[in-house]
Design an enzyme around this catalytic site. Structure first.
Site, PDB file in Angstrom:
ATOM      1  N   LEU A   1      26.983  56.102  63.603  1.00  0.00           N
ATOM      2  CA  LEU A   1      26.322  55.163  62.863  1.00  0.00           C
ATOM      3  C   LEU A   1      25.573  55.379  61.613  1.00  0.00           C
ATOM      4  O   LEU A   1      24.644  56.283  61.949  1.00  0.00           O
ATOM      5  CB  LEU A   1      25.522  54.103  63.833  1.00  0.00           C
ATOM      6  CG  LEU A   1      25.146  52.828  63.289  1.00  0.00           C
ATOM      7  CD1 LEU A   1      26.385  51.949  63.068  1.00  0.00           C
ATOM      8  CD2 LEU A   1      23.984  52.200  64.284  1.00  0.00           C
TER       9      LEU A   1
ATOM     10  N   GLN B   1      24.306  58.830  67.039  1.00  0.00           N
ATOM     11  CA  GLN B   1      25.565  59.326  67.381  1.00  0.00           C
ATOM     12  C   GLN B   1      25.661  58.709  68.758  1.00  0.00           C
ATOM     13  O   GLN B   1      25.161  59.198  69.878  1.00  0.00           O
ATOM     14  CB  GLN B   1      25.280  60.901  67.373  1.00  0.00           C
ATOM     15  CG  GLN B   1      26.691  61.197  67.989  1.00  0.00           C
ATOM     16  CD  GLN B   1      26.706  62.868  68.041  1.00  0.00           C
ATOM     17  OE1 GLN B   1      25.880  63.399  68.115  1.00  0.00           O
ATOM     18  NE2 GLN B   1      28.063  63.305  68.016  1.00  0.00           N
ATOM     19  N   GLY B   2      26.578  57.737  68.848  1.00  0.00           N
ATOM     20  CA  GLY B   2      26.916  57.168  70.221  1.00  0.00           C
ATOM     21  C   GLY B   2      27.823  58.051  70.689  1.00  0.00           C
ATOM     22  O   GLY B   2      28.080  59.186  70.315  1.00  0.00           O
ATOM     23  N   ALA B   3      28.585  57.698  71.820  1.00  0.00           N
ATOM     24  CA  ALA B   3      29.269  58.240  72.512  1.00  0.00           C
ATOM     25  C   ALA B   3      30.623  58.401  71.680  1.00  0.00           C
ATOM     26  O   ALA B   3      31.370  59.550  71.806  1.00  0.00           O
ATOM     27  CB  ALA B   3      29.766  57.391  73.819  1.00  0.00           C
TER      28      ALA B   3
ATOM     29  N   ASP C   1      31.292  46.879  77.472  1.00  0.00           N
ATOM     30  CA  ASP C   1      30.162  47.845  77.466  1.00  0.00           C
ATOM     31  C   ASP C   1      29.040  47.145  77.264  1.00  0.00           C
ATOM     32  O   ASP C   1      28.241  47.895  76.472  1.00  0.00           O
ATOM     33  CB  ASP C   1      30.448  48.935  76.546  1.00  0.00           C
ATOM     34  CG  ASP C   1      29.619  50.245  76.737  1.00  0.00           C
ATOM     35  OD1 ASP C   1      29.132  50.329  77.740  1.00  0.00           O
ATOM     36  OD2 ASP C   1      29.530  51.032  75.638  1.00  0.00           O
TER      37      ASP C   1
ATOM     38  N   LYS D   1      30.267  52.278  60.688  1.00  0.00           N
ATOM     39  CA  LYS D   1      30.652  52.863  62.105  1.00  0.00           C
ATOM     40  C   LYS D   1      31.845  53.862  62.097  1.00  0.00           C
ATOM     41  O   LYS D   1      32.851  53.347  61.600  1.00  0.00           O
ATOM     42  CB  LYS D   1      30.595  51.996  63.026  1.00  0.00           C
ATOM     43  CG  LYS D   1      30.831  52.466  64.530  1.00  0.00           C
ATOM     44  CD  LYS D   1      30.661  51.290  65.232  1.00  0.00           C
ATOM     45  CE  LYS D   1      31.014  51.413  66.716  1.00  0.00           C
ATOM     46  NZ  LYS D   1      31.290  50.310  67.720  1.00  0.00           N
TER      47      LYS D   1
END
Lengths: 382, 296
Positions: B35, B29-31, B180, B50
């Site tokens: 995924l 769990q990204g920001a 990023d 994603k």
């Protein structure tokens, strides 16, 4: 029992606070969970969920210099304000705290960052007290003061910290004895963006421009399109400010000229001052929550602590709370007594450092406009 | 942004994945995205899905706008960089967002410049906020550095940092800034595919005598997570891109911070003349970061 007096004056607020750290604590900043309850009456004034806070706030006074609507506070006027009020505030704080001179262990003051002239006048006051009372001085980093006070009040153990105020916008996490800055504003601070926008619309500075924007924004409905500038964990506000100032001027001309009101393209609703406040808040707070979330994902943290004057904003706290909940975490925030610049946070952070043996000799009791959060060695944490 | 996902209620996948038979394993769990590891079209084609779920805390209009922008930007950039399905001469316009001007369309510089160094796009839906790309094996660079053998020669680390600098240089030369750059957004893929730029780079490295010893930091650097990428050749944007990386690196890997110059050195070398201008600009950006007013 260690007692410290703290003097804060890095911007337009002059704060004097007196704090007591109960004895038999480890060097780690006291956590509200592991201390015996105290019956000091000062607690009754604190709104927080923990029932046994270990640090005792004996006094926390503040006086704010407000410039007229449409203007900002100038360094020399602000410094004069601090000089005018500091003696009165110190006397009143001592009286309220009911402590004797010999109870006080050290005099803490804001070394920086901040505006030079106001910092200078408060540093001089601190030096004077130090010599008058023969007590050691402790110079404190303003940002570290915010963080340590936020942790002590909320009981957040190792949070990602969003520090947002008129002069600072930083996303901070602790690592290896430093508060490391993971993200920050690349140009102006978020509070500065709000303050300057308030000036264009002649929104009053009393009690704070950001507070007044928040009240207006509650009545706003239309979300206009503003730039959205997030770069990694950094943000930029100057482009947003330029655009929203442009909108404010467009609104003003549309109201004065006979061309009829400025209407929203989609809904046909006339655009109001409230809509501009709403748009600005929704956009900049979304950016702040986004970079905070990114930092949380990056370091694997679930707690977030919001400090600094802008941290009082309820919409920001609400958005942050929703974000944290989605991640299975929680948000910690304080109210205006601790969010907005205050003397107690300087006393608190200073007293922690004092207990670690830190002193600022008189010859080194300078102040500086630039003092990065990550320059301070945080030797009281593991 | 690879973090072990915290305990979460099961999320519903967007259509068509909510009814499809493949398995979806939540990897991170990204920001702003979830995924999943899955397969696409054929069980033999491992893929990364994603999903950008709706952010309830954000104003719905703003949320929709950002999700759409980012899915499209990511796909557009990946298609361009990997050169998949693009015939030289402007095929890249197929995925162009009509609302967005000035994205460098028409200029085919950089097409396929990072073939094999970025995941290839397989499918997307910007309205529902998802993107499927090829699956990249390996660990994140962040994890690689965390788990590195501290007893190993520092040259291994320097080799890795050099490869990072060169990939970022290639990316910038291709007219893209990542937006990023962190060590979580770079994969360390153990094997390399012959005939790709990655392979060419590795071979060039060998020719220069920079062959690596054991140490777990070997492999191609594959850049992922282009959600904030923009097509830009401006020195300022490039310098900010590097600054973001520098700061993220310093805060994520405080022990290795001193070696970051290696990244910049390799970046400068791979960029050539424009690289020098960017590095000079980086100094300005750094000063801005440090000297900006810090009141209140």
């Amino acid at each position: 029992m260690p007692v410290a007096i703290g003097l804060e004056g890095s911007a337009n607020k002059l704060g004097v606070g007196i704090i007591l750290h109960p004895p038999h604590q480890t060097a780690d900043p006291p956590s509200p969970h592991d201390s015996a309850h105290s019956d000091d009456e000062a607690f009754s004034t604190r709104t927080q969920k923990h029932t046994s806070p270990p640090v005792q706030i004996l006094a926390n006074l503040r006086h704010t210099y407000n410039s007229p609507p449409g203007t900002g506070f100038l360094p020399k006027d602000t410094a004069a304000h601090h000089r005018r009020w500091v003696v009165r505030l110190v006397k009143q704080a001592m009286k309220q705290a009911k402590v004797q001179l010999e109870d006080i262990d050290c005099i803490c003051y804001t070394k920086g960052p901040g505006m030079g002239a106001p910092l200078g006048s408060v540093a001089i006051a601190a030096r004077t007290l130090s010599q008058l009372w023969e007590k050691p001085l402790v110079g404190v980093n303003h940002c570290v003061g915010h963080i340590e006070m936020g942790r002590a009040i909320t009981g957040a153990d190792n949070p990602v910290v969003l520090y947002v105020s008129g002069g600072n916008t930083q996303v901070i996490a602790y690592s290896a004895q430093r508060y490391r800055i993971f993200g920050e504003a690349l140009d102006i601070a978020v509070g500065n963006c709000l303050d300057r926008f308030a000036r264009v619309l002649n929104i009053p500075n009393d009690p704070a421009p950001g507070y007044n924007i928040e009240q207006l924004a509650k009545k706003g409905k239309v979300l206009l399109e503003l730039p959205y500038a997030v770069k990694g964990m950094d943000v930029s506000f100057s482009g947003i400010l330029a655009r929203v100032e442009e909108m404010a001027r467009k609104l003003e001309t549309s109201q004065t000229s006979g061309g009829g009101p400025w209407k929203d393209d989609e809904s046909g609703q006339p655009i109001t001052k409230e809509d501009l406040c709403f748009t600005l808040q929704e956009t900049v707070y979304a950016m702040l929550v986004e970079i905070t979330e990114r930092a949380m994902a990056h370091v694997g943290a679930s707690q977030v602590l919001v400090v600094g004057g802008v941290g009082c904003n309820e919409r920001l706290q609400q958005m942050m709370g929703m974000m944290a909940a989605e991640r299975g975490g929680s948000v910690f925030a304080t109210d205006e007594r601790f969010c907005i610049d205050n003397g107690i946070m300087i006393a608190h952070a200073g007293l922690i450092a004092w207990r670690m043996g830190f002193r600022t000799p008189l010859e080194e009791s300078t102040f500086t406009q630039r003092f990065r959060t990550d320059e301070v060695l945080i030797n009281w944490r593991d | 942004m690879a973090q072990p996902p915290p305990q979460q209620p099961l999320r519903t996948l967007p259509p068509p994945f909510n009814t499809s038979a493949e398995s979806f394993e939540l990897i991170a769990q990204g920001a702003e995205s979830l995924l999943y590891r899955t397969t696409f079209l054929s069980p033999a084609q491992p893929a990364a899905l994603k999903v950008r779920p709706q952010k309830t805390w954000r104003h719905p209009t703003l949320d929709k706008r950002l999700t759409r922008q980012r899915v499209l930007a990511e796909a557009r950039v990946l298609v361009k960089l990997s050169g998949e399905g693009i015939v030289a001469g402007g095929g890249g316009r197929k995925v162009k967002d009509p609302k967005k001007k000035n994205d460098g369309g028409g200029d085919n510089g950089g097409v396929g410049a990072l073939r094999g160094l970025v995941p290839a796009v397989l499918a997307l839906d910007w309205e529902r906020g998802w993107l499927v790309t090829e699956w990249i094996d390996g660990v994140t660079v962040k994890l690689g550095i965390y788990q590195r053998d501290l007893a190993a020669d520092e040259g291994v680390l320097r080799g890795l940092l050099g490869r990072i600098g060169r990939v970022v240089g290639l990316l910038h030369l291709a007219g893209v800034v990542h937006g990023d750059l962190t060590t979580s957004n770079m994969m360390l893929r153990p094997t390399r595919t012959p005939g790709t730029n990655a392979d060419a780079m590795a071979r060039a490295e060998e020719e220069r005598g920079e062959v690596e010893v054991e140490g777990g930091l070997e492999g191609d650097i594959v850049l992922i997570d282009f959600g904030l990428a923009t097509q830009s050749v401006s020195d300022e944007d490039r310098a900010v891109d590097l600054y973001v990386l520098e700061r993220a690196f310093g805060s994520t890997h405080p022990k290795e911070e001193g070696q970051f110059d290696e990244v910049l050195k390799a970046y400068g070398e791979s960029m050539g003349k424009p690289g020098k201008v960017v590095l000079r600009r980086l100094e300005d950006v750094r000063m801005r970061g440090r000297k900006k007013s810090m009141l209140g």
